[in-house]
Design a protein around this motif. Sequence first.
Motif: not given
Lengths: 307, 262
Positions: A69-73, A95-97, A99-103, A144
Amino acid sequence: MIEVRGLTKRYGGTLAVDDLSFTVRPGIVTGFLGPNGAGKSTTMRLILGLDAPTSGTALVNGRPYAQHTAPLREAGALLEARSFHPGRSAYHHLLALAQTCGIGRDRVEAVIEAVGLAGVARKRAGAFSLGMGQRLGIATALLGDPRTVILDEPVNGLDTEGIRWMRGLLADLAAQGRTVFVSSHLLSELAMTAQHVIVIGRGRLIADLPVADLIAGAGSTGVRVRSTEPDALATLLRQRGAQVTRASDGALEIRGWTTDQVGPVAAAAGLTLLELSARQASLEDAFLDLTRDAVDFRAPATSGGNR
Amino acid sequence: MTTMRVRQRSVIHAEWTKVRSVPSTLWSLLAAAALIVGLGGLYAAVRVTRPPKTPEALAAFDPTAVSLTGAQLAVFAIGILGVLVVTAEFATGTIRSTLAAVPRRLPVLWGKAVALSATTLVLCLPAALVAFLVGQSVLSAEHLNTTLGAPGVGRAVVGSAAYLVAVGLLGLAFGALLRSTAAGIGALFGVLFALPILVGFLPEHAADSVAKFLPSGAGAALTSVRPDAATELSPLGGLIVLTLYVAVALALAAWRLRHRDA
């Protein structure tokens, strides 16, 4: 943790990755080694779900990467140099990357600081040098705060200071308990940073072993000997089961033998020796031995040639 | 950071950040708005110096269309922008970072579609309105002007902006299908401009009935004040046909994005 099982990828008639299985463990730096074109980048893309495997599976922290669910994490990756829009600033790229998962923006600023791009983060990334582009790629991978870090040839384009920084960074990431998977076509680079190596060639697994073992294996010695009568000496040694090869300068090289074994043979026959030396195989030799059959495009052998 | 997860809304936000952070994108949006207003005003000024002379010419004179001339050229700016929003990511390799961040992929396409449509609409709808008002005030010198309240006029103004949104989305879909800027732009303008010419080679009756169902024909129905019932769809029909084209193109793009290696 990365678990690859029976991973296979076929592009048209070419098998880029051929039934590959290995596990990359957390807490250490694992090197991913192979000649250019061996399938390292393809394997990494398969792990991240960017390419779909023909067969087999790749799990990142226990699941296919795309199912998190949070791939960058879970995993951060540097896949190729300069994968950013030249007209966009490093800050907005990240920033754009994010924002995809609320970082948050604070994390964006933190990774920019961490990779040393703070001074240029608001400028067009198109003006970046190769090394700066590489640092932006690292920042992307770290964004992430991922448990698994996947880096494809991260030292490409870095200067000496950058390479030293990269070694420290990899060691830190592993010390924090993360899984660190780093590809390179240079064994010498990985020997300094990795504790474990996975070696592939032509898409197949060649070796999966601790770096210490690889180095120990590479330590297998040989003997270099020059004599006034090399042909006679070579014949004598061969009679005793030695593998003798002729170096370009006329010296004999005997793999797997020691000077203690060669000396008495020459003395018994009354041959004059001009040189008798132990030869330590280098890491590079060990790597070349491992991948000899797996190099797709090898330059014709030339003395002192390296590629 | 414990609640980190990919949501459609956050991906839209991310795509908006991408749109606004590349100067060339902003310039092409501003160029579109400037074309709509500038060209509309200019053409109105030209027509004032050459007013229709005969009663038939006066009856056929469409002051709304004159003031919205610029929107037809803005099609190029918005269409190219739509293609580039996707193909620039493939050309630069950014797409791999994007898809690694959003591995389910489709939210990226929808995010781009929303960010592009919203930006186009927010910029082009006011531009069309300003172009209309400027154009009418210029035309009023020869009493050729009309008003927003006249039948079909308001719809034509809004329709012009809507057509630009549709063109941007078609460009986006072609970009995602072809993954190449040149191919995407070629395909988009081939469909919008070359296809009607090719259809013109058909026998007259067939040509008319096919042409009105093309994206360009559907757009014409949406943007003209009084569509010709013989050769054009009704405005609502045009809107429906255009929406179908966009939906099908985006569905194909989604399928390809989902199933092809990045």
